[in-house]
Design a protein around this motif. Structure first.
Motif, PDB file in Angstrom:
ATOM      1  N   LYS A  40       0.659   6.363  12.801  1.00 23.69           N
ATOM      2  CA  LYS A  40       2.022   6.238  12.260  1.00 23.69           C
ATOM      3  C   LYS A  40       2.024   6.277  10.736  1.00 23.69           C
ATOM      4  O   LYS A  40       2.748   7.063  10.122  1.00 23.69           O
ATOM      5  N   THR A  41       1.229   5.392  10.132  1.00 22.87           N
ATOM      6  CA  THR A  41       1.224   5.282   8.678  1.00 22.87           C
ATOM      7  C   THR A  41       0.740   6.575   8.024  1.00 22.87           C
ATOM      8  O   THR A  41       1.310   7.026   7.025  1.00 22.87           O
ATOM      9  N   ASN A  45       2.951   8.732   5.508  1.00 22.03           N
ATOM     10  CA  ASN A  45       2.420   9.023   4.170  1.00 22.03           C
ATOM     11  C   ASN A  45       2.425  10.523   3.869  1.00 22.03           C
ATOM     12  O   ASN A  45       2.616  10.939   2.725  1.00 22.03           O
ATOM     13  N   PRO A  80       8.292   0.932   1.714  1.00 27.74           N
ATOM     14  CA  PRO A  80       7.012   0.649   2.369  1.00 27.74           C
ATOM     15  C   PRO A  80       6.962  -0.747   2.981  1.00 27.74           C
ATOM     16  O   PRO A  80       7.752  -1.630   2.619  1.00 27.74           O
ATOM     17  N   GLU A  81       6.039  -0.920   3.908  1.00 27.95           N
ATOM     18  CA  GLU A  81       5.828  -2.242   4.517  1.00 27.95           C
ATOM     19  C   GLU A  81       5.246  -3.193   3.469  1.00 27.95           C
ATOM     20  O   GLU A  81       4.499  -2.794   2.583  1.00 27.95           O
ATOM     21  N   ASP A 157       9.602   1.465   6.596  1.00 30.84           N
ATOM     22  CA  ASP A 157       8.414   1.001   7.311  1.00 30.84           C
ATOM     23  C   ASP A 157       8.505  -0.510   7.521  1.00 30.84           C
ATOM     24  O   ASP A 157       8.420  -1.287   6.577  1.00 30.84           O
ATOM     25  N   SER A 187      10.084   2.886  11.203  1.00 27.10           N
ATOM     26  CA  SER A 187       8.874   2.459  11.902  1.00 27.10           C
ATOM     27  C   SER A 187       8.968   0.953  12.115  1.00 27.10           C
ATOM     28  O   SER A 187       9.226   0.192  11.182  1.00 27.10           O
TER      29      SER A 187
END
Length: 318
Positions: A40-41, A45, A80-81, A157, A187
């Motif tokens: 996923k990441t 990206n 972003p997470e 994310d 996500s």
């Protein structure tokens, strides 16, 4: 709006992403799901231009993310997470800094900053240091950084991780509102959240796309026939053994141990057989107390787990 065509990402001999293809249309809110290490990441990206694919192409609103990187990245806002923010800045200073990084035209910069602050309900904290904000407000500030510059695509994310129920509800509502004017990739490991917010789901596992469909269709495909959920007290751990002795039972598995000492099981029976009466009689005879018995409802989580399990089994047989 977003096209991912024959994309592969390798790290040495390791294939992180293996020839994936999907398309996201303008205005869609898409859930991007997969277990840890699924890719996923890496995929996100590549979509945001942070890393380049080894093979294949990704286009954002018609612009190749590698060949036309500058203009393609202008189409994207990324949250972003882990909410990486500059904690020594005020909320307004951070959003202004993000506007400068995105080279927002000076003629409209001030107006955009004020509009984003208003949209995300940050007016009352706009002059506060970010380090002094609650996590919920920090999430909003991070989202404001993604939103400034008016990108057509938002990549979010894990936008609700670590929030309390009230904050989660507020962020979900905000994402739905943003979906009216933006294409969104979300996500999240909270599958109920994805089911409530997203129109379509993309599931990835071991670097491959294993499903692209609506949450409703995925749930329908995973529907359990003749499956019931039983919550009971089982201090002697004998439920599985005695349940398998009941005529018509196909299988039983433990779902979870509850904090109150009870256990929750999923029990599947043969087609067109209702085994509830037999379970009551057998458990009563064995002095097992039933706290709850209900027919199973299929959720996106059930569909997700089933797809991952099938994919694992198919991979293991190759």
């Amino acid at each position: 709006m977003i096209k991912v065509k024959n994309v592969t990402k390798k790290y040495g001999n390791f294939i992180a992403i293996d020839n994936i293809n999907f398309e996201i249309k303008e205005g869609e809110i898409i859930g991007f799901l997969g277990p840890n290490g699924a890719g996923k990441t890496t995929t996100m990206n590549m979509i945001t231009g942070f890393i380049e694919p080894t093979q294949g192409e990704i286009t954002i609103n018609g612009y190749d993310i590698v060949k036309k990187a500058k203009i393609a990245k202008k189409q994207i806002g990324y949250m972003p997470e882990g909410i990486p923010l500059y904690y020594e800045l005020t909320v307004k200073e951070f959003i202004t800094y993000m506007a400068d990084l995105k080279m927002v035209d000076k003629k409209i910069k001030k107006e955009q900053i004020e509009k984003v602050i208003e949209e995300l309900n940050l007016n009352e904290v706009k002059n506060k240091l970010i380090k002094n904000l609650s996590r919920g407000y920090k999430q909003r500030v991070s989202m404001a950084g993604a939103l400034i510059g008016r990108p057509k695509v938002l990549v979010l994310d894990e936008p609700t991780v670590g929030l309390d129920p009230k904050q989660i509800t507020e962020i979900r509502s905000l994402i739905k509102d943003l979906g009216k004017n933006h294409t969104i990739i979300l996500s999240s490991h909270i599958l109920s959240e994805v089911s409530q917010i997203c129109e379509k789901v993309i599931i990835i596992n071991k670097g491959k796309i294993i499903a692209i469909d609506t949450p409703q269709n995925l749930e329908n495909k995973a529907k359990k026939e003749n499956c019931i959920i039983v919550t009971a007290e089982d201090p002697e751990n004998k439920i599985e053994k005695i349940t398998n002795q009941i005529e018509g039972v196909k299988n039983i598995y433990l779902i979870k141990d509850n904090e109150d000492g009870t256990k929750q099981y999923s029990i599947t029976s043969e087609e067109k057989q209702d085994i509830r009466k037999k379970i009551f009689e057998k458990y009563a005879k064995e002095k097992i107390t039933i706290f709850e018995l209900k027919k199973a409802e299929t959720t996106l989580e059930d569909a997700f787990m089933k797809l991952i399990k099938v994919n694992k089994e198919e991979g293991g047989n190759k």
